[in-house]
Design a protein around this motif. Sequence first.
Motif, PDB file in Angstrom:
ATOM      1  N   THR A  14       7.065  -1.576   7.115  1.00 35.57           N
ATOM      2  CA  THR A  14       6.946  -0.448   6.617  1.00 35.57           C
ATOM      3  C   THR A  14       8.386   0.051   6.134  1.00 35.57           C
ATOM      4  N   PHE A  15       8.268   1.116   5.179  1.00 37.88           N
ATOM      5  CA  PHE A  15       9.498   1.443   4.657  1.00 37.88           C
ATOM      6  C   PHE A  15       8.943   3.201   4.125  1.00 37.88           C
ATOM      7  N   PRO A  16       9.643   3.894   4.950  1.00 36.42           N
ATOM      8  CA  PRO A  16       9.429   5.501   4.413  1.00 36.42           C
ATOM      9  C   PRO A  16       9.937   5.792   3.348  1.00 36.42           C
ATOM     10  N   HIS A  17       8.983   6.909   2.694  1.00 36.24           N
ATOM     11  CA  HIS A  17       9.261   7.425   1.297  1.00 36.24           C
ATOM     12  C   HIS A  17      10.715   8.017   1.504  1.00 36.24           C
ATOM     13  N   SER A  59       0.912  -1.051   0.110  1.00 33.58           N
ATOM     14  CA  SER A  59      -0.160  -0.193   0.045  1.00 33.58           C
ATOM     15  C   SER A  59       0.832   1.221  -0.080  1.00 33.58           C
ATOM     16  N   VAL A  60       0.495   2.375  -0.848  1.00 30.36           N
ATOM     17  CA  VAL A  60       1.327   3.754  -0.773  1.00 30.36           C
ATOM     18  C   VAL A  60       0.508   4.347   0.103  1.00 30.36           C
ATOM     19  N   LEU A  61       1.086   4.752   1.339  1.00 31.80           N
ATOM     20  CA  LEU A  61       0.463   5.748   2.068  1.00 31.80           C
ATOM     21  C   LEU A  61       1.257   6.908   2.000  1.00 31.80           C
ATOM     22  N   SER A  62       0.659   8.186   2.672  1.00 26.60           N
ATOM     23  CA  SER A  62       1.255   9.336   2.471  1.00 26.60           C
ATOM     24  C   SER A  62       2.712   9.561   3.094  1.00 26.60           C
ATOM     25  N   ASN A  63       3.373   8.807   3.872  1.00 25.16           N
ATOM     26  CA  ASN A  63       4.599   9.106   4.353  1.00 25.16           C
ATOM     27  C   ASN A  63       5.412   7.628   3.964  1.00 25.16           C
ATOM     28  N   GLU A  64       4.854   6.667   3.707  1.00 26.20           N
ATOM     29  CA  GLU A  64       5.339   5.262   3.823  1.00 26.20           C
ATOM     30  C   GLU A  64       4.846   4.065   2.809  1.00 26.20           C
ATOM     31  N   TYR A  65       5.631   3.116   2.590  1.00 28.27           N
ATOM     32  CA  TYR A  65       5.057   2.057   1.744  1.00 28.27           C
ATOM     33  C   TYR A  65       4.681   0.987   3.060  1.00 28.27           C
ATOM     34  N   GLN A  66       3.461   0.408   2.824  1.00 28.59           N
ATOM     35  CA  GLN A  66       3.047  -0.633   4.022  1.00 28.59           C
ATOM     36  C   GLN A  66       3.070  -1.919   3.271  1.00 28.59           C
TER      37      GLN A  66
END
Length: 139
Positions: free
Chosen positions: A111-114, A94-101
């Motif tokens: 999780t991995f931060p953008h 999932s592409v979230l506002s501040n990271e990939y989940q």
Amino acid sequence: MEYLPVLYKKNVSISVGSSVKINGTPIMPFCMTPELQVDFFIGTNEDSDIAFSLRVYFGKELVMNSRQGGKWGPEVKYTDMPFRDGQPLEVYISVLSNEYQVTANGVQYYTFPHQVDSASVRMIQVWRDVSLTSVEITP
């Protein structure tokens, strides 16, 4: 059952709210350390920078990273993973506002931060030692 080609590549446009769902099965036992790699490229060729790279070394570890200016950043590694030897797998990114989940086999695990704006992703690539049954990209 029909399988997708591995090396699987697709030109895409993703943004916050997008997701990628991958289903398949490792093609060899975990004792042989099969791998799954998913890359989100900034351009449409393999020399492009990578906003997000997920690499699973089945039975061993999972590594996430990004490549900017041709150089890899610091790796984020996990040794806990829900994959089982000889069993089908599902990876949901999932592409979230501040990271990939990353959800693996139905459990939110990683999780991995953008490091790079996710809206700049132009191609995804899924490859290595897996038989792919589906790759679904939701804008």
